[in-house]
Write a protein that holds these residues in place. Sequence first.
Motif, PDB file in Angstrom:
ATOM      1  N   GLY A   1     -64.926  -2.802  58.251  1.00 15.84           N
ATOM      2  CA  GLY A   1     -64.842  -1.634  58.330  1.00 15.84           C
ATOM      3  C   GLY A   1     -64.931  -0.792  57.041  1.00 15.84           C
ATOM      4  N   LYS A   2     -65.622  -1.633  56.090  1.00 13.25           N
ATOM      5  CA  LYS A   2     -65.701  -1.193  54.811  1.00 13.25           C
ATOM      6  C   LYS A   2     -67.105  -0.235  54.698  1.00 13.25           C
ATOM      7  N   VAL A   3     -67.973  -0.490  55.646  1.00 14.27           N
ATOM      8  CA  VAL A   3     -69.313   0.358  55.814  1.00 14.27           C
ATOM      9  C   VAL A   3     -69.136   1.056  57.111  1.00 14.27           C
ATOM     10  N   LEU A   4     -69.429   2.285  56.951  1.00 17.06           N
ATOM     11  CA  LEU A   4     -69.652   3.256  58.016  1.00 17.06           C
ATOM     12  C   LEU A   4     -70.939   3.335  58.413  1.00 17.06           C
ATOM     13  N   LEU A   5     -71.111   2.908  59.591  1.00 15.20           N
ATOM     14  CA  LEU A   5     -72.539   3.135  60.562  1.00 15.20           C
ATOM     15  C   LEU A   5     -72.942   4.397  60.921  1.00 15.20           C
ATOM     16  N   PRO A   6     -74.092   4.743  60.990  1.00 15.35           N
ATOM     17  CA  PRO A   6     -74.688   6.127  61.200  1.00 15.35           C
ATOM     18  C   PRO A   6     -74.256   6.588  62.631  1.00 15.35           C
ATOM     19  N   ARG A   7     -73.930   7.936  62.746  1.00 21.38           N
ATOM     20  CA  ARG A   7     -73.526   8.513  64.139  1.00 21.38           C
ATOM     21  C   ARG A   7     -74.700   8.465  64.881  1.00 21.38           C
ATOM     22  N   SER A   8     -75.507   8.508  64.657  1.00 21.62           N
ATOM     23  CA  SER A   8     -76.961   8.450  65.550  1.00 21.62           C
ATOM     24  C   SER A   8     -77.910   7.495  65.171  1.00 21.62           C
ATOM     25  N   PRO A   9     -78.823   6.854  66.252  1.00 23.06           N
ATOM     26  CA  PRO A   9     -79.724   6.187  65.635  1.00 23.06           C
ATOM     27  C   PRO A   9     -80.736   6.714  64.933  1.00 23.06           C
ATOM     28  N   TYR A  10     -81.628   5.689  64.470  1.00 21.52           N
ATOM     29  CA  TYR A  10     -82.779   5.963  63.444  1.00 21.52           C
ATOM     30  C   TYR A  10     -83.700   7.286  63.987  1.00 21.52           C
ATOM     31  N   ARG A  11     -83.855   8.403  63.432  1.00 20.64           N
ATOM     32  CA  ARG A  11     -85.048   9.209  63.736  1.00 20.64           C
ATOM     33  C   ARG A  11     -85.823   9.518  62.487  1.00 20.64           C
ATOM     34  N   LYS A  12     -87.016   9.747  62.810  1.00 22.20           N
ATOM     35  CA  LYS A  12     -88.033  10.290  61.711  1.00 22.20           C
ATOM     36  C   LYS A  12     -87.602  11.549  61.201  1.00 22.20           C
ATOM     37  N   VAL A  13     -87.504  11.781  59.969  1.00 17.76           N
ATOM     38  CA  VAL A  13     -87.251  12.979  59.398  1.00 17.76           C
ATOM     39  C   VAL A  13     -88.555  13.802  58.949  1.00 17.76           C
ATOM     40  N   VAL A  14     -88.461  14.937  59.519  1.00 19.92           N
ATOM     41  CA  VAL A  14     -89.744  15.967  59.136  1.00 19.92           C
ATOM     42  C   VAL A  14     -89.210  16.944  58.142  1.00 19.92           C
ATOM     43  N   PRO A  15     -90.155  16.893  56.920  1.00 23.34           N
ATOM     44  CA  PRO A  15     -89.294  17.797  56.000  1.00 23.34           C
ATOM     45  C   PRO A  15     -89.330  19.356  56.437  1.00 23.34           C
ATOM     46  N   THR A  16     -88.340  19.965  55.905  1.00 21.07           N
ATOM     47  CA  THR A  16     -88.457  21.470  56.522  1.00 21.07           C
ATOM     48  C   THR A  16     -88.564  22.443  55.281  1.00 21.07           C
ATOM     49  N   LYS A  17     -88.586  21.707  54.118  1.00 20.54           N
ATOM     50  CA  LYS A  17     -88.995  22.489  52.868  1.00 20.54           C
ATOM     51  C   LYS A  17     -90.085  21.942  52.244  1.00 20.54           C
ATOM     52  N   THR A  18     -90.908  22.783  51.406  1.00 19.68           N
ATOM     53  CA  THR A  18     -91.784  22.404  50.557  1.00 19.68           C
ATOM     54  C   THR A  18     -91.743  23.025  49.247  1.00 19.68           C
ATOM     55  N   LEU A  19     -92.132  22.212  48.389  1.00 17.67           N
ATOM     56  CA  LEU A  19     -92.035  22.672  46.946  1.00 17.67           C
ATOM     57  C   LEU A  19     -93.361  23.395  46.587  1.00 17.67           C
ATOM     58  N   PRO A  20     -93.116  24.358  45.682  1.00 17.41           N
ATOM     59  CA  PRO A  20     -94.774  25.122  45.168  1.00 17.41           C
ATOM     60  C   PRO A  20     -95.371  24.253  44.467  1.00 17.41           C
ATOM     61  N   ALA A  21     -96.697  24.650  44.425  1.00 18.49           N
ATOM     62  CA  ALA A  21     -97.591  23.643  44.037  1.00 18.49           C
ATOM     63  C   ALA A  21     -97.355  23.350  42.459  1.00 18.49           C
ATOM     64  N   GLY A  22     -97.301  22.152  42.196  1.00 18.42           N
ATOM     65  CA  GLY A  22     -97.053  21.831  40.733  1.00 18.42           C
ATOM     66  C   GLY A  22     -95.889  21.422  40.293  1.00 18.42           C
ATOM     67  N   GLN A  23     -94.870  21.907  41.364  1.00 19.07           N
ATOM     68  CA  GLN A  23     -93.394  21.327  41.219  1.00 19.07           C
ATOM     69  C   GLN A  23     -92.980  20.110  41.711  1.00 19.07           C
ATOM     70  N   ARG A  24     -92.318  19.331  40.872  1.00 21.10           N
ATOM     71  CA  ARG A  24     -91.572  17.941  41.515  1.00 21.10           C
ATOM     72  C   ARG A  24     -90.186  18.062  41.621  1.00 21.10           C
ATOM     73  N   THR A  25     -89.775  17.053  42.517  1.00 17.84           N
ATOM     74  CA  THR A  25     -88.188  17.098  42.783  1.00 17.84           C
ATOM     75  C   THR A  25     -87.506  16.762  41.408  1.00 17.84           C
ATOM     76  N   ILE A  26     -88.100  15.824  40.641  1.00 18.87           N
ATOM     77  CA  ILE A  26     -87.551  15.583  39.358  1.00 18.87           C
ATOM     78  C   ILE A  26     -87.337  16.842  38.557  1.00 18.87           C
ATOM     79  N   ASP A  27     -88.316  17.898  38.674  1.00 14.46           N
ATOM     80  CA  ASP A  27     -88.061  19.009  37.840  1.00 14.46           C
ATOM     81  C   ASP A  27     -86.928  19.656  38.236  1.00 14.46           C
ATOM     82  N   LEU A  28     -86.599  19.780  39.659  1.00 14.54           N
ATOM     83  CA  LEU A  28     -85.228  20.437  40.047  1.00 14.54           C
ATOM     84  C   LEU A  28     -83.965  19.787  39.524  1.00 14.54           C
ATOM     85  N   LEU A  29     -83.974  18.422  39.512  1.00 17.24           N
ATOM     86  CA  LEU A  29     -82.730  17.621  38.831  1.00 17.24           C
ATOM     87  C   LEU A  29     -82.696  17.786  37.409  1.00 17.24           C
TER      88      LEU A  29
END
Length: 91
Positions: A57-85
């Motif tokens: 009981g020390k680890v919680l299992l996911p509520r739903s099985p694996y599913r492929k994630v489709v990104p809903t947002k895209t960054l502007p050209a030239g921007q990286r996620t590290i820039d946001l952080l």
Amino acid sequence: MALNLRLRADAEDALRAESERSGRSQQEILREAVDRYLGLTAAAEPKHEWDHLITSGKVLLPRSPYRKVVPTKTLPAGQRTIDLLDREDRF
């Protein structure tokens, strides 16, 4: 025994992802799953090194099985996620 198996698309994606993650063949993963389902594998034999955490009981299992994630947002050209952080105005 040779067998043809038709999987749902989500099961196929999950099997492929587990094979890539673990470095094991898809056949090996399916054989292990069948053996476990039929009780042909020793109960003491852990599937993964972290199984004892799940059963305790020390680890919680996911509520739903694996599913492929489709990104809903895209960054502007030239921007990286590290820039946001690194932004100062994020708090």
